[in-house]
Structure formats: structure tokens, C-alpha cells
Design an enzyme around this catalytic site. Structure first.
Site, PDB file in Angstrom:
ATOM      1  N   ASP A   1      -2.153   5.064   2.030  1.00 41.97           N
ATOM      2  CA  ASP A   1      -2.371   6.609   2.418  1.00 41.97           C
ATOM      3  C   ASP A   1      -3.894   7.240   1.952  1.00 41.97           C
ATOM      4  O   ASP A   1      -3.711   7.898   0.906  1.00 41.97           O
ATOM      5  CB  ASP A   1      -1.307   7.254   1.623  1.00 41.97           C
ATOM      6  CG  ASP A   1       0.107   6.420   1.786  1.00 41.97           C
ATOM      7  OD1 ASP A   1       0.695   6.700   2.825  1.00 41.97           O
ATOM      8  OD2 ASP A   1       0.528   5.849   0.582  1.00 41.97           O
TER       9      ASP A   1
ATOM     10  N   GLU B   1       5.808  -3.540  -5.521  1.00 40.57           N
ATOM     11  CA  GLU B   1       5.086  -2.584  -5.974  1.00 40.57           C
ATOM     12  C   GLU B   1       5.329  -2.005  -7.075  1.00 40.57           C
ATOM     13  O   GLU B   1       4.711  -1.513  -8.082  1.00 40.57           O
ATOM     14  CB  GLU B   1       5.070  -1.485  -4.664  1.00 40.57           C
ATOM     15  CG  GLU B   1       3.983  -0.302  -5.020  1.00 40.57           C
ATOM     16  CD  GLU B   1       3.974   0.920  -4.059  1.00 40.57           C
ATOM     17  OE1 GLU B   1       5.054   1.059  -3.170  1.00 40.57           O
ATOM     18  OE2 GLU B   1       3.286   1.873  -3.945  1.00 40.57           O
TER      19      GLU B   1
HETATM   20  N1  ADE Z   1       5.018   5.626   1.459  1.00 39.04           N
HETATM   21  C1  ADE Z   1       3.678   6.031   1.679  1.00 39.04           C
HETATM   22  N2  ADE Z   1       3.130   5.349   0.619  1.00 39.04           N
HETATM   23  C2  ADE Z   1       4.005   4.366  -0.114  1.00 39.04           C
HETATM   24  C3  ADE Z   1       3.947   3.625  -1.059  1.00 39.04           C
HETATM   25  N3  ADE Z   1       2.823   3.326  -1.594  1.00 39.04           N
HETATM   26  N4  ADE Z   1       4.977   3.017  -1.741  1.00 39.04           N
HETATM   27  C4  ADE Z   1       6.323   3.505  -1.086  1.00 39.04           C
HETATM   28  N5  ADE Z   1       6.443   4.083  -0.100  1.00 39.04           N
HETATM   29  C5  ADE Z   1       5.367   4.834   0.671  1.00 39.04           C
HETATM   30 ZN    ZN Z   2       2.856   1.641   1.873  1.00 35.85          ZN
END
Ligand code: ADE
Ligand code: ZN
Length: 328
Positions: free
Chosen positions: A274, A195
Site C-alpha cells: 500500500d 505477516e
Molecule cells: N490490506 C491492505 N494491506 C494489508 C496488509 N499489509 N495486511 C493485511 N491486509 C492488508
Molecule cells: Zn497486502
């Protein structure tokens, strides 16, 4: 335009990260806690960048104090997901946020979450399983405690162990002990990687942690040979396009590699991560993919089938979900 109301499988949703701002504000009000700084003028979550997002996330989570708070949260989140016609969700739950990874406290929190999940299954028809999750920037020692909580409660509801948080802190190998412990206890493994940490972070997740799924994983696209490795290992990507765009991993959905990864033969699934933080829903994610890449019903059925095949639940649960997925 595809039918956005069809049943959906979601593999990457943070339970705390799915808390609506109104829910968090209500808890803060009950506790007389002042967390007003994390909201914007419209009442949504307010953050500048990923590091700040993690800090706002932790402040919001700080008002989730008791098992009953998590019971209420689980019901609210599952109702919200069921409105999207999500029939199965695998949610990240962190022992660090549920009793600071103390095993006996974790058992109490988990009992409350499981009870709420059973009520939601009855009321809304949504099936939930939990992935106990270490928070990487809390460090390797904390991760061991989270892994112990996961290992001691594995089976039935807790099906997996994972790791979220700041991916550029430390090396994946620092967490190998925790992943080994979870694997030996019979848990399935996933980790956020690729990511923010680039293809190198994906390499470490594959070779040092031996995960079978990657949270995001999208930056693997920058290393052709590693894409081949992901395909050879049949690793599944939990892709969250809206999250990646809002947080700035990619400037727009058009420039996001999800379509390229699919075309290369990588097993791709779609989730929200999220949703209230990114002002998204799973339906909105599907609508955007249809709009930008022309995905149709067949494409969405394919990604949902991949998600179900690579879910961490037992085969009997999968068989009953499979029937619902293909019902017209
Ligand atoms: N915790 C919640 N969302 C996250 C994300 N996108 N990357 C890493 N940790 C997280
Ligand atoms: Zn995540």
C-alpha cells in the site's frame, strides 16, 4: 548502484491501498464526507499500529463509492505505478468494497476497473490483472460471497482469488470452502499469511487453503521444516519489505529475513503493498535493498523473473512481458 529505472513486475498491490491521500481527500470533498481524522499534519495517512491501519484503510476506502470512483482510482494508481516503470501489476480488488459483494454490483465495478486498466495500458504501457480478495476479518460468510463474485467473473482480467485483512482472526480452515470454490472455477490462489500470524499461519495457508503464493509469508523463516515445505511446493513469496518495517513486523530492513529466505532457496519477489500508507515506491524499495543487502542489477532481474514466472496471467501475456523485462 543498480539501475532503478529498469522494468519491474509487481505481484502484491492493494488497489484501494494505493490511493494517494490527495485522491481520497478529493473524493471526500466531493461527497462532503468528513474523514479528516485519518490524516496527519502533513496530509499523509495517520495510524498507530496494524489494527488502526486497517481501520484508517477502511475509512479511506469508504469514499470509493461508485464504479466511476474506481475507474478514476485505477487510472491514478496505474499512472503512479507506470512512473516506477512497473510493466505488470497484479492488484487486489475486494468485492466487499465494490458493491458489498453483491454479484451484479461487482460486475459493474469490475467493468469500470477493466475499462480504466485498458486505457492505462494504451496510455502508459502498464498491464494490470486483478485478484478478487476476501477480507478475513469480515468473516467466512462474507468470504464465500467474495469467492462467488470471483468465480463468476474469472478469466481474462480476474486471474486470482486471495485473502487480506487481520490474519489473527479465526483459522485459515474457516475459509477453505471459499478457496476451494475459487480453485474449482479456475482461479489461482494467494493468501496473506506469515505477516502477523507466524509460521503457523503459513502452515494453514499451505495445508488448508493450498495456495501457490503467500502474501508476505516472511515469518515462515521461524520454522525450518516449513521453509523446506515452501521450497518443495515451489510457493512464491510476495514480500513487501517497507510495509513490514513501517508496520513493525521487523524493526529494520537489516533485520528483515528477505535475504535469508533467498539464500535458503525460497522464491522471493518484491512489492509495495500500500505505497502511500508506507510512504514508499517500488524504486525506493529497490534502492533500500541495494543499500542494505548490496543487491545489484542481476539480483533485481532474478526477482522480476521469478515474479513474472509466478504471475497469474496467461502465457501469451507473459511472453510479451518477458521481452520487455530483458530489453536493455
Ligand atoms: N490490506 C491492505 N494491506 C494489508 C496488509 N499489509 N495486511 C493485511 N491486509 C492488508
Ligand atoms: Zn497486502
Amino acid at each position: 548502484m543498480p539501475d532503478l529505472n529498469k522494468p519491474k513486475i509487481e505481484l502484491h498491490l492493494h488497489l484501494e491501498g494505493a490511493a494517494p491521500p490527495s485522491f481520497i481527500r478529493q473524493l471526500a470533498h466531493e461527497q462532503k464526507a468528513d474523514i479528516s481524522g485519518i490524516f496527519d499534519a502533513d496530509g499523509g495517512y495517520d495510524y498507530r499500529d496494524f489494527t488502526h491501519f486497517l481501520s484508517v484503510y477502511e475509512t479511506a476506502t469508504s469514499v470509493l463509492r461508485t464504479p466511476m470512483d474506481f475507474h478514476r482510482l485505477t487510472l491514478a494508481v496505474l499512472e503512479q505505478s507506470a512512473e516506477q516503470n512497473v510493466i505488470y501489476t497484479e492488484a487486489f480488488l475486494s468485492p466487499d468494497f465494490c458493491g458489498k459483494s453483491d454479484l451484479s454490483a461487482w460486475r459493474d465495478y469490475l467493468a469500470a476497473i477493466e475499462e480504466a486498466a485498458a486505457i492505462a495500458e494504451q496510455k502508459f504501457g502498464i498491464v494490470m490483472r486483478g485478484i478478487a480478495t476476501a477480507i478475513r476479518h469480515f468473516g467466512a460468510e462474507k468470504a464465500k460471497k467474495a469467492a462467488l463474485c470471483a468465480a463468476e467473473t474469472q478469466g481474462g482480467f480476474i486471474t486470482g482469488f486471495g485473502m487480506a485483512g487481520a490474519e489473527t482472526v479465526g483459522k485459515k480452515a474457516d475459509y477453505a470452502y471459499s478457496f476451494d470454490m475459487a480453485r474449482e472455477a479456475g482461479l489461482r490462489l494467494t493468501s496473506h499469511a506469515g505477516e502477523w500470524g507466524g509460521a503457523e499461519s503459513v502452515r494453514q495457508a499451505l495445508f488448508d487453503l493450498n495456495v501457490e503464493r503467500l502474501g508476505h509469508g516472511v515469518q515462515v523463516i521461524d520454522d525450518d521444516a516449513l521453509v523446506d515445505e515452501v521450497i518443495a511446493r515451489e510457493v512464491t513469496l510476495e514480500v513487501c519489505p517497507g510495509s513490514n518495517v513501517v508496520l513493525g513486523v521487523y524493526p529494520s530492513l537489516r533485520e528483515h529475513p528477505i535475504e535469508q529466505l533467498r539464500a535458503r532457496g525460497v522464491k522471493v519477489t518484491v512489492s509495495t503493498d500500500d505505497p502511500p500508507f508506507f510512504k514508499t515506491t517500488l524504486r525506493q524499495e529497490y534502492a533500500a535493498l541495494a543499500d542494505v543487502f548490496g543487491w545489484q542489477d542481476d539480483d533485481f532481474l532474478e526477482i522480476n523473473q521469478i515474479a513474472l514466472s509466478n504471475a497469474f496471467c496467461d502465457e501469451e501475456t507473459k511472453a510479451s512481458l518477458q521481452k520487455r523485462l530483458t530489453q536493455t
